[in-house]
Design an enzyme around this catalytic site. Sequence first.
Site: not given
Ligand code: PLP
Length: 355
Positions: A34, A129, A250
């Site tokens: 992501k 959450r 600036y």
């Molecule tokens: N699983 C979920 C549901 C997440 O939201 C995330 C990241 O925020 C991950 C896994 C991966 O987490 P990390 O980057 O700490 O390994």
Amino acid sequence: MRPTWLEIDLGALGRNCAHLAGRAPDAQLIAVVKADAYGHGAVRVARYLRERCGVRRFAVATSGEGAELRAAGIAEPVLLLGALHPDDAEGAARHGLTPTLVTLAAARAFAAARPGGRVQVKVDSGMGRVGVAPAELAGFMAAVEGLGLEVEAIYTHFAVADEDEAETRRQLAVFLEAARALPRRYPLHAANSAAILAGLGTGLDFVRPGVALYGLPPDMKEAPGLEPVLAWKARPTQVKRLPAGHGVGYGLSYRAGGEEWIATLPFGYADGFSRALSNRGWVRWRGGYAPVAGRVSMDQTTVRLPEPVGLDEVFEVVTPDLDERTGLTGRARALGTIHYELATALSRRLPRIYL
Ligand code: PLP
């Protein structure tokens, strides 16, 4: 090409992937890509992990991110980690993504958009959450399956995997108890990077590493066996000599203490170099450091040098290490945030070069 760029070491990514896979030998990896693979470029990262590390599953946060992977030819299962909103059911269905269901409204909307579609269900084992309450899981599963949807797996997410092992074990136990109370067995997963490294939840069917794939220590301290993947470099667009007392940038918040050399670097806060680094950040230069002099602008940053340099000089804006001043982790600590935020703030307008 723009004279500032990111270098992404795919070999290091592959070694991190192998290291994490070795910590959970019986689990399949769901690579979390992501936010453009935490700034590293989701398409190139996903392709590399698929081809070189045998990764067969990916996870993103939004259906737009999933659509980007699909357009690039990633046909493997893509899990949408955020709780599906009914408004997004159509988008998830159109791109063949696997949504996370935690409400009946979203389940109904997805069943309408993709009859018989595959979904996952998330359990809130303590983070508060998103997720179905453990006591409501059985009823929720029956309702989802009653809509004709296929539940591919059930999962949970840890709140303190990087800092509290006892609480993480407690969350895991709550999750497993809820899953075991169901009339049949479903594939399960829970572990993020920190949990994988701590050996918690690694015996389940899948693990979901994100930050550690990119070589960043989940606890912001150290992560033996991981190598940072990303470096950020820049060449100056101008190097000028300023007389004592001359202002810079600036607000004229910096004034030359004597005759000084100022190099202007072609990136700014719009690229992910925080404005909070004004007059207090550093870039690496010739084995030492050059301090940021003046305010960071949207597209330009000025640093002070003891001597003039040419326009082909290379400055290291982010070094692939745990350097306190120029590593993503050290800089995040100095800014009072986490490296996740700095990595995901790296703008898409920075060219990415894959090594
Ligand atoms: N699983 C979920 C549901 C997440 O939201 C995330 C990241 O925020 C991950 C896994 C991966 O987490 P990390 O980057 O700490 O390994």
